[in-house]
Design a protein around this motif. Structure first.
Motif, PDB file in Angstrom:
ATOM      1  N   GLY A   1       0.819  -1.207   0.000  1.00 18.51           N
ATOM      2  CA  GLY A   1       0.000   0.000   0.000  1.00 18.51           C
ATOM      3  C   GLY A   1       0.850   1.252   0.000  1.00 18.51           C
ATOM      4  O   GLY A   1       0.555   2.227  -0.696  1.00 18.51           O
ATOM      5  N   HIS A   2       1.926   1.257   0.777  1.00 20.17           N
ATOM      6  CA  HIS A   2       2.838   2.398   0.788  1.00 20.17           C
ATOM      7  C   HIS A   2       3.500   2.590  -0.578  1.00 20.17           C
ATOM      8  O   HIS A   2       3.646   3.717  -1.063  1.00 20.17           O
TER       9      HIS A   2
ATOM     10  N   ARG B   1       2.392   1.664  -3.559  1.00 19.50           N
ATOM     11  CA  ARG B   1       1.423   2.167  -4.539  1.00 19.50           C
ATOM     12  C   ARG B   1       1.160   3.644  -4.314  1.00 19.50           C
ATOM     13  O   ARG B   1       0.976   4.407  -5.266  1.00 19.50           O
ATOM     14  N   ALA B   2       1.149   4.071  -3.038  1.00 22.52           N
ATOM     15  CA  ALA B   2       0.929   5.484  -2.732  1.00 22.52           C
ATOM     16  C   ALA B   2       2.066   6.351  -3.266  1.00 22.52           C
ATOM     17  O   ALA B   2       1.872   7.536  -3.531  1.00 22.52           O
ATOM     18  N   GLN B   3       3.241   5.757  -3.449  1.00 19.63           N
ATOM     19  CA  GLN B   3       4.384   6.496  -3.988  1.00 19.63           C
ATOM     20  C   GLN B   3       4.525   6.322  -5.494  1.00 19.63           C
ATOM     21  O   GLN B   3       5.546   6.672  -6.075  1.00 19.63           O
ATOM     22  N   GLY B   4       3.504   5.746  -6.115  1.00 23.56           N
ATOM     23  CA  GLY B   4       3.503   5.641  -7.570  1.00 23.56           C
ATOM     24  C   GLY B   4       4.100   4.376  -8.127  1.00 23.56           C
ATOM     25  O   GLY B   4       4.253   4.235  -9.345  1.00 23.56           O
TER      26      GLY B   4
ATOM     27  N   ALA C   1       2.743  -5.087  -5.302  1.00 21.52           N
ATOM     28  CA  ALA C   1       2.527  -3.830  -6.011  1.00 21.52           C
ATOM     29  C   ALA C   1       2.719  -3.992  -7.519  1.00 21.52           C
ATOM     30  O   ALA C   1       2.508  -3.055  -8.276  1.00 21.52           O
TER      31      ALA C   1
ATOM     32  N   PRO D   1      -0.250   2.190   6.406  1.00 27.88           N
ATOM     33  CA  PRO D   1      -0.293   3.199   5.353  1.00 27.88           C
ATOM     34  C   PRO D   1      -0.930   4.486   5.863  1.00 27.88           C
ATOM     35  O   PRO D   1      -1.774   4.459   6.749  1.00 27.88           O
ATOM     36  N   ALA D   2      -0.520   5.597   5.299  1.00 33.37           N
ATOM     37  CA  ALA D   2      -1.099   6.889   5.684  1.00 33.37           C
ATOM     38  C   ALA D   2      -2.597   6.882   5.444  1.00 33.37           C
ATOM     39  O   ALA D   2      -3.072   6.557   4.356  1.00 33.37           O
TER      40      ALA D   2
ATOM     41  N   ALA E   1      -5.741  -2.001   4.767  1.00 33.61           N
ATOM     42  CA  ALA E   1      -4.796  -2.542   3.791  1.00 33.61           C
ATOM     43  C   ALA E   1      -5.169  -3.966   3.415  1.00 33.61           C
ATOM     44  O   ALA E   1      -5.070  -4.356   2.254  1.00 33.61           O
TER      45      ALA E   1
ATOM     46  N   ARG F   1      -7.874  -4.210   0.865  1.00 34.59           N
ATOM     47  CA  ARG F   1      -7.449  -3.923  -0.504  1.00 34.59           C
ATOM     48  C   ARG F   1      -6.646  -5.065  -1.094  1.00 34.59           C
ATOM     49  O   ARG F   1      -6.316  -5.054  -2.264  1.00 34.59           O
TER      50      ARG F   1
END
Length: 197
Positions: free
Chosen positions: A44-45, A47-50, A77, A132-133, A140, A143
């Motif tokens: 999750g982290h 994916r949050a960073q692209g 990811a 994750p934020a 998480a 998902r």
């Protein structure tokens, strides 16, 4: 048909035998359910960073539980990992990151200084596993793709997808130009799973 992807096999085992021990790291014993949860948090982290399918993520960690979690999270990811050795000179680490274009590196507080000047974004494994934020561990997990699903966001990942990228050495005159990208299928053949109930 059983998925050839390693992280899907771990996810399936987490469903079938959640309390079975998956990783022993010193005095730490981690079950398949706990391992799957940690990998989902890290994914999750990322994916949050692209980070997404066919992307590359650096891994600058010593051997241990965090390394196992990092690899599974990266595969979840849809990306592949670039192994970076904490015992290598910082200059070599910088050159590998420059050659591969990996913009995110999973590392720990002890090694993060080696990334100075690389332009790569460090993701401290211990911080990522705190959640994750904006979402806790259960979010998480909700998902997390089903173990029966071979899909990741945006595209399908099948067995030929690469698991990691590394550079050859020894006989090659220019190691920085000799990239090798093993697929999940070849990685799976070299994997041995030991289970303790």
């Amino acid at each position: 048909m059983l998925s050839p992807l390693l992280h899907h096999r771990v996810a399936l085992r987490a469903t079938q035998s959640p309390s079975a021990v998956a990783v022993i790291d010193g005095q730490r014993h981690v079950t398949y359910a706990e391992l799957e949860e940690r990998a989902a948090l890290l994914a999750g982290h990322l994916r949050a960073q692209g980070v997404g399918p066919e992307g590359l993520v650096g891994v600058l960690l010593p051997r241990g539980l965090d390394l196992v979690v990092a690899l599974l999270g990266i595969w979840k990811a849809g990306a592949a990992y670039v192994p970076l050795d904490t015992t290598h000179p910082a200059d070599r680490v910088r050159r590998l990151l420059s050659d591969t274009g990996a913009s995110v590196v999973v590392t720990d507080a002890a090694a993060v200084g080696m990334l100075a000047g690389t332009g790569a974004s460090p993701l401290i494994a211990a911080d990522a596993l705190a959640g994750p934020a904006g979402a806790g561990p259960q979010a998480a997990l909700r998902r997390r793709p089903s173990p029966r699903s071979w899909r990741v966001p945006g595209r399908r990942v099948c067995s030929p997808s690469r698991t990691r990228t590394f550079r050859s050495s020894g006989s090659c005159r220019n190691w920085s130009r000799s990239a090798i990208c093993p697929a999940h299928r070849s990685t799976r053949r070299r994997s041995t799973c030991t289970t303790r109930s």
